[in-house]
Design a protein around this motif. Structure first.
Motif, PDB file in Angstrom:
ATOM      1  N   THR A   2       0.817  -1.208   0.000  1.00  0.00           N
ATOM      2  CA  THR A   2       0.000   0.000   0.000  1.00  0.00           C
ATOM      3  C   THR A   2       0.847   1.252   0.000  1.00  0.00           C
ATOM      4  O   THR A   2       0.347   2.344   0.240  1.00  0.00           O
ATOM      5  CB  THR A   2      -0.889   0.005   1.252  1.00  0.00           C
ATOM      6  N   GLY A   3       2.136   1.155  -0.277  1.00  0.00           N
ATOM      7  CA  GLY A   3       2.989   2.333  -0.295  1.00  0.00           C
ATOM      8  C   GLY A   3       2.940   3.041  -1.630  1.00  0.00           C
ATOM      9  O   GLY A   3       2.151   2.706  -2.526  1.00  0.00           O
ATOM     10  N   VAL A   4       3.791   4.045  -1.771  1.00  0.00           N
ATOM     11  CA  VAL A   4       3.906   4.793  -3.018  1.00  0.00           C
ATOM     12  C   VAL A   4       4.753   3.963  -3.994  1.00  0.00           C
ATOM     13  O   VAL A   4       5.812   3.461  -3.612  1.00  0.00           O
ATOM     14  CB  VAL A   4       4.567   6.158  -2.777  1.00  0.00           C
ATOM     15  N   SER A   5       4.273   3.828  -5.204  1.00  0.00           N
ATOM     16  CA  SER A   5       5.050   3.088  -6.196  1.00  0.00           C
ATOM     17  C   SER A   5       5.410   3.989  -7.368  1.00  0.00           C
ATOM     18  O   SER A   5       4.675   4.937  -7.690  1.00  0.00           O
ATOM     19  CB  SER A   5       4.289   1.849  -6.679  1.00  0.00           C
ATOM     20  N   HIS A  29      -4.431   9.331  -0.178  1.00  0.00           N
ATOM     21  CA  HIS A  29      -3.690  10.587  -0.083  1.00  0.00           C
ATOM     22  C   HIS A  29      -4.122  11.559  -1.179  1.00  0.00           C
ATOM     23  O   HIS A  29      -4.203  11.202  -2.354  1.00  0.00           O
ATOM     24  CB  HIS A  29      -2.190  10.339  -0.177  1.00  0.00           C
ATOM     25  N   ASN A  30      -4.391  12.807  -0.766  1.00  0.00           N
ATOM     26  CA  ASN A  30      -4.860  13.788  -1.730  1.00  0.00           C
ATOM     27  C   ASN A  30      -3.741  14.674  -2.273  1.00  0.00           C
ATOM     28  O   ASN A  30      -3.929  15.384  -3.249  1.00  0.00           O
ATOM     29  CB  ASN A  30      -5.987  14.643  -1.122  1.00  0.00           C
ATOM     30  N   ARG A  31      -2.580  14.628  -1.643  1.00  0.00           N
ATOM     31  CA  ARG A  31      -1.474  15.438  -2.135  1.00  0.00           C
ATOM     32  C   ARG A  31      -0.390  14.545  -2.722  1.00  0.00           C
ATOM     33  O   ARG A  31      -0.079  13.484  -2.170  1.00  0.00           O
ATOM     34  CB  ARG A  31      -0.892  16.303  -1.027  1.00  0.00           C
ATOM     35  N   LEU A  32       0.201  15.027  -3.803  1.00  0.00           N
ATOM     36  CA  LEU A  32       1.262  14.287  -4.476  1.00  0.00           C
ATOM     37  C   LEU A  32       2.355  15.262  -4.858  1.00  0.00           C
ATOM     38  O   LEU A  32       2.082  16.355  -5.375  1.00  0.00           O
ATOM     39  CB  LEU A  32       0.705  13.577  -5.730  1.00  0.00           C
ATOM     40  N   TYR A  33       3.600  14.859  -4.636  1.00  0.00           N
ATOM     41  CA  TYR A  33       4.764  15.723  -4.833  1.00  0.00           C
ATOM     42  C   TYR A  33       5.786  15.038  -5.726  1.00  0.00           C
ATOM     43  O   TYR A  33       5.945  13.814  -5.670  1.00  0.00           O
ATOM     44  CB  TYR A  33       5.445  16.008  -3.482  1.00  0.00           C
ATOM     45  N   TRP A  34       6.492  15.866  -6.485  1.00  0.00           N
ATOM     46  CA  TRP A  34       7.637  15.378  -7.246  1.00  0.00           C
ATOM     47  C   TRP A  34       8.882  16.127  -6.767  1.00  0.00           C
ATOM     48  O   TRP A  34       8.862  17.355  -6.587  1.00  0.00           O
ATOM     49  CB  TRP A  34       7.467  15.609  -8.745  1.00  0.00           C
ATOM     50  N   SER A  87      19.939  14.013 -15.634  1.00  0.00           N
ATOM     51  CA  SER A  87      20.257  12.747 -14.959  1.00  0.00           C
ATOM     52  C   SER A  87      20.145  12.947 -13.456  1.00  0.00           C
ATOM     53  O   SER A  87      20.804  13.816 -12.879  1.00  0.00           O
ATOM     54  CB  SER A  87      21.664  12.287 -15.321  1.00  0.00           C
ATOM     55  N   ALA A  88      19.303  12.158 -12.833  1.00  0.00           N
ATOM     56  CA  ALA A  88      19.024  12.310 -11.406  1.00  0.00           C
ATOM     57  C   ALA A  88      18.078  11.200 -10.987  1.00  0.00           C
ATOM     58  O   ALA A  88      17.577  10.437 -11.809  1.00  0.00           O
ATOM     59  CB  ALA A  88      18.374  13.668 -11.114  1.00  0.00           C
ATOM     60  N   MET A  89      17.798  11.174  -9.677  1.00  0.00           N
ATOM     61  CA  MET A  89      16.727  10.324  -9.160  1.00  0.00           C
ATOM     62  C   MET A  89      15.485  11.213  -9.053  1.00  0.00           C
ATOM     63  O   MET A  89      15.556  12.315  -8.485  1.00  0.00           O
ATOM     64  CB  MET A  89      17.099   9.774  -7.776  1.00  0.00           C
ATOM     65  N   TYR A  90      14.382  10.748  -9.565  1.00  0.00           N
ATOM     66  CA  TYR A  90      13.120  11.492  -9.476  1.00  0.00           C
ATOM     67  C   TYR A  90      12.227  10.774  -8.461  1.00  0.00           C
ATOM     68  O   TYR A  90      11.844   9.618  -8.644  1.00  0.00           O
ATOM     69  CB  TYR A  90      12.460  11.615 -10.843  1.00  0.00           C
ATOM     70  N   LEU A  91      11.937  11.493  -7.394  1.00  0.00           N
ATOM     71  CA  LEU A  91      11.177  10.920  -6.285  1.00  0.00           C
ATOM     72  C   LEU A  91       9.763  11.468  -6.278  1.00  0.00           C
ATOM     73  O   LEU A  91       9.543  12.659  -6.509  1.00  0.00           O
ATOM     74  CB  LEU A  91      11.845  11.266  -4.952  1.00  0.00           C
ATOM     75  N   CYS A  92       8.838  10.598  -5.980  1.00  0.00           N
ATOM     76  CA  CYS A  92       7.450  10.976  -5.803  1.00  0.00           C
ATOM     77  C   CYS A  92       7.083  10.737  -4.339  1.00  0.00           C
ATOM     78  O   CYS A  92       7.574   9.784  -3.716  1.00  0.00           O
ATOM     79  CB  CYS A  92       6.571  10.122  -6.720  1.00  0.00           C
ATOM     80  N   ALA A  93       6.249  11.603  -3.800  1.00  0.00           N
ATOM     81  CA  ALA A  93       5.786  11.442  -2.426  1.00  0.00           C
ATOM     82  C   ALA A  93       4.308  11.778  -2.365  1.00  0.00           C
ATOM     83  O   ALA A  93       3.785  12.511  -3.215  1.00  0.00           O
ATOM     84  CB  ALA A  93       6.575  12.341  -1.478  1.00  0.00           C
ATOM     85  N   SER A  94       3.624  11.250  -1.377  1.00  0.00           N
ATOM     86  CA  SER A  94       2.217  11.609  -1.185  1.00  0.00           C
ATOM     87  C   SER A  94       1.948  11.849   0.293  1.00  0.00           C
ATOM     88  O   SER A  94       2.702  11.382   1.165  1.00  0.00           O
ATOM     89  CB  SER A  94       1.282  10.528  -1.733  1.00  0.00           C
ATOM     90  N   SER A  95       0.899  12.617   0.541  1.00  0.00           N
ATOM     91  CA  SER A  95       0.505  12.891   1.921  1.00  0.00           C
ATOM     92  C   SER A  95      -0.993  13.110   1.973  1.00  0.00           C
ATOM     93  O   SER A  95      -1.652  13.365   0.956  1.00  0.00           O
ATOM     94  CB  SER A  95       1.247  14.105   2.486  1.00  0.00           C
ATOM     95  N   LEU A  96      -1.524  13.024   3.185  1.00  0.00           N
ATOM     96  CA  LEU A  96      -2.944  13.263   3.411  1.00  0.00           C
ATOM     97  C   LEU A  96      -3.077  14.623   4.080  1.00  0.00           C
ATOM     98  O   LEU A  96      -2.589  14.825   5.194  1.00  0.00           O
ATOM     99  CB  LEU A  96      -3.540  12.170   4.292  1.00  0.00           C
ATOM    100  N   ASP A  97      -3.725  15.541   3.396  1.00  0.00           N
ATOM    101  CA  ASP A  97      -3.921  16.869   3.946  1.00  0.00           C
ATOM    102  C   ASP A  97      -5.042  16.840   4.954  1.00  0.00           C
ATOM    103  O   ASP A  97      -6.187  16.561   4.613  1.00  0.00           O
ATOM    104  CB  ASP A  97      -4.260  17.846   2.822  1.00  0.00           C
ATOM    105  N   ARG A  98      -4.709  17.156   6.213  1.00  0.00           N
ATOM    106  CA  ARG A  98      -5.716  17.121   7.267  1.00  0.00           C
ATOM    107  C   ARG A  98      -6.245  18.514   7.580  1.00  0.00           C
ATOM    108  O   ARG A  98      -6.820  18.750   8.626  1.00  0.00           O
ATOM    109  CB  ARG A  98      -5.142  16.487   8.530  1.00  0.00           C
TER     110      ARG A  98
END
Lengths: 117, 115
Positions: A2-5, A29-34, A87-98
């Motif tokens: 159930t994590g971020v993929s 999660h309603n927020r998503l970040y790059w 050239s880099a690592m591209y990371l995605c993250a998510s969070s739940l805005d409360r």
């Protein structure tokens, strides 16, 4: 799981080609970040979405970069006419805005490592 | 100016001993949050601990604790009873209420736990 993929995990491309990465956040999660992370550095913010709306973009996000989150679920990050400096690592993250405040931790995916030859 | 400073590029600690990783920050926002993340060689960022600017108590999560000194603008991470699996990069990050929703990360500290 159930994590971020993120897909793909690795991408090698030639300079000038276009690439697209996908991020699937944690489902509620309603927020998503790059973010972008180069070797030996901390992640640098690129952009974020609240549901399907792109609310903030870093000046690092040149016009060759575009991100979408069409249905408020998964997101794609496209880089057009890639350059070696991409050239880099591209990371995605998510969070739940409360509902405000700086408290919401972000959960990160494993990243997509891009190599531009 | 750097918003997050981590002055230790690398640290070594003996297994089972405690270690402190330094983090100082710069903000004029009265409401902010401080986070520590661990990044093992696999690349995934793992959330460890959170401290809010208005929290009176230092945050603790298992073997992790945060030594929060607001007047000095420091938020050092303390890892007790180090384990070999703690070897990784550690990043301090800050989110400010009035400056958007993104995190600003420090440059990181590489921790190596010795057997």
């Amino acid at each position: 799981d159930t994590g971020v993929s993120q897909n793909p995990r690795h991408k090698i491309t030639k300079r000038g080609q276009n690439v697209t990465f996908r991020c699937d956040p944690i489902s509620e999660h309603n927020r998503l970040y790059w973010y972008r992370q180069t070797l030996g550095q901390g992640p640098e913010f690129l952009t974020y979405f609240q549901n399907e709306a792109q609310l903030e973009k870093s000046r690092l996000l040149s016009d060759r970069f575009s991100a979408e989150r069409p249905k408020g679920s998964f997101s794609t990050l496209e880089i057009q006419r890639t350059e070696q400096g991409d050239s880099a690592m591209y990371l995605c993250a998510s969070s739940l805005d409360r509902g405000g405040g700086p408290t919401n931790e972000q959960f990160f995916g494993p990243g997509t490592r891009l190599t531009v030859l | 100016a750097q918003k997050i400073t981590q002055t230790q590029p690398g640290m070594f600690v003996q297994e089972k001993e405690a270690v402190t990783l330094d983090c100082t920050y710069d903000t004029s926002d009265p409401s902010y949050g401080l986070f520590w993340y661990k990044q093992p060689s696999s690349g995934e960022m793992i959330f460890l601990i959170y401290q809010g600017s208005y929290d009176q108590q230092n945050a603790t999560e298992g073997r992790y604790s945060l030594n929060f000194q607001k007047a000095r603008k420091s938020a050092n991470l303390v890892i007790s009873a180090s384990q070999l699996g703690d070897s990784a990069m550690y990043f301090c990050a800050m989110r400010e209420s009035n400056y958007g929703q993104n995190f600003v990360f420090g440059p990181g500290t590489r921790l190596s736990v010795l057997p």
